[in-house]
Design a protein around this motif. Structure first.
Motif, short mmCIF file in Angstrom:
data_model
loop_
_atom_site.label_atom_id
_atom_site.label_comp_id
_atom_site.label_asym_id
_atom_site.label_seq_id
_atom_site.Cartn_x
_atom_site.Cartn_y
_atom_site.Cartn_z
N ASN A 144 0.96 -0.68 0.37
CA ASN A 144 0.08 -0.49 0.28
C ASN A 144 0.64 1.41 -0.32
O ASN A 144 0.19 2.42 -0.37
N VAL A 145 1.82 1.42 0.35
CA VAL A 145 3.17 2.32 0.42
C VAL A 145 3.48 2.52 -0.93
O VAL A 145 4.11 3.40 -0.56
N GLU A 178 1.85 1.61 -3.68
CA GLU A 178 1.29 2.24 -4.61
C GLU A 178 -0.14 3.60 -4.00
O GLU A 178 0.05 5.02 -4.99
N ASN A 179 0.36 3.93 -3.29
CA ASN A 179 -0.40 5.26 -2.62
C ASN A 179 0.46 6.41 -2.21
O ASN A 179 0.37 7.37 -1.72
N ASP A 180 1.35 6.37 -0.94
CA ASP A 180 3.11 7.17 -0.98
C ASP A 180 2.05 7.75 0.16
O ASP A 180 1.90 9.40 0.04
N THR A 181 0.47 7.75 0.47
CA THR A 181 0.53 8.61 1.74
C THR A 181 0.11 8.06 3.39
O THR A 181 1.05 7.21 3.96
N LYS A 234 7.06 2.30 5.05
CA LYS A 234 7.57 3.48 4.41
C LYS A 234 9.34 2.97 4.45
O LYS A 234 10.12 3.06 3.18
N LYS A 254 7.77 5.06 -3.27
CA LYS A 254 6.39 5.25 -4.80
C LYS A 254 7.91 5.48 -5.89
O LYS A 254 7.25 5.23 -6.69
#
Length: 222
Positions: free
Chosen positions: A34-35, A37-40, A64, A90
């Motif tokens: 998920n980190v 793909e999204n880097d949020t 991250k 990402k």
């Protein structure tokens, strides 16, 4: 039983498409995809959080760093400078994709060429079933590594429709007992390959007889 996860697959500078598939699975196994793909950033903690909430927040914040550690351990030193300045996993993923997978235009051209190769595949007179199926599978895998969903039924249909004439009776026999639209590629190849393997085994066990049979065939044709 305890499970010790393996180290990340190492990218050496070759076969990037294969490494990408392996690395994505590695990130998913460690709940880190998920980190990529999204880097949020995870949402901030609410007031008066519980110990469990603080622990969970800390784990989310560390993802991250864990992903970046996987990247840095997953490439050789000659590749590492390409992602050394990246601030996020990402960004590192996109940097490697851009350099080693090519632009969208390049991948599109690769796809066009591979599809053309697939459509033009035909079985050669000198080939065995295994040799021909290996050629088809290699082309299909190259297409799939580019992220294209290539159905097995389409591959099975390709094999059936491009076989040599001598296999047509075998296919007709199989069709009487099985639904060819539902048969797997593995089953089809095994069904066709079994007689070839039996003949090869007989020739290994009785090489003189096989040689004599060939000699007789040759003398009979004169």
């Amino acid at each position: 039983m305890s499970f010790t996860p393996p180290p990340p697959p190492v990218f050496t500078g070759e076969h990037y498409h294969i490494w990408v598939v392996k690395m994505k699975t590695y990130f998913q196994m460690h709940d880190l995809w998920n980190v990529i793909e999204n880097d949020t950033e995870p949402p901030p903690l609410r007031a008066n959080p519980t110990i469990a909430q603080m622990r969970q927040h800390s784990e989310e914040c560390s993802k991250k760093h864990k992903a970046m550690a996987c990247f840095r351990n997953g490439v050789l030193d000659v590749i590492f400078p390409r992602i050394m300045a990246c601030d996020s996993p990402k960004q590192a993923w996109e940097k490697l994709n851009e350099e080693f997978m090519g632009s969208d235009k390049t991948r599109q051209q690769q796809m066009i060429n591979l599809r053309r190769d697939f459509e033009n595949l035909m079985m050669k007179e000198s080939e065995t079933i295994k040799q021909y199926s290996d050629r088809i599978i290699a082309t299909v895998n190259s297409i799939r590594l580019l992220g294209v969903d290539f159905s097995e039924s389409r591959v099975v249909e390709k094999v059936i429709t491009t076989l040599l004439e001598k296999f047509k009776s075998k296919i007709s026999s199989l069709e009487e007992s099985r639904d060819l639209s539902a048969i797997s590629l593995f089953e089809l190849i095994n069904f066709l390959y079994a007689p070839e393997q039996m003949r090869a085994n007989r020739q290994e066990e009785h090489p003189v007889g096989a040689f004599q049979a060939k000699a007789n065939e040759g003398s009979g044709s004169n």
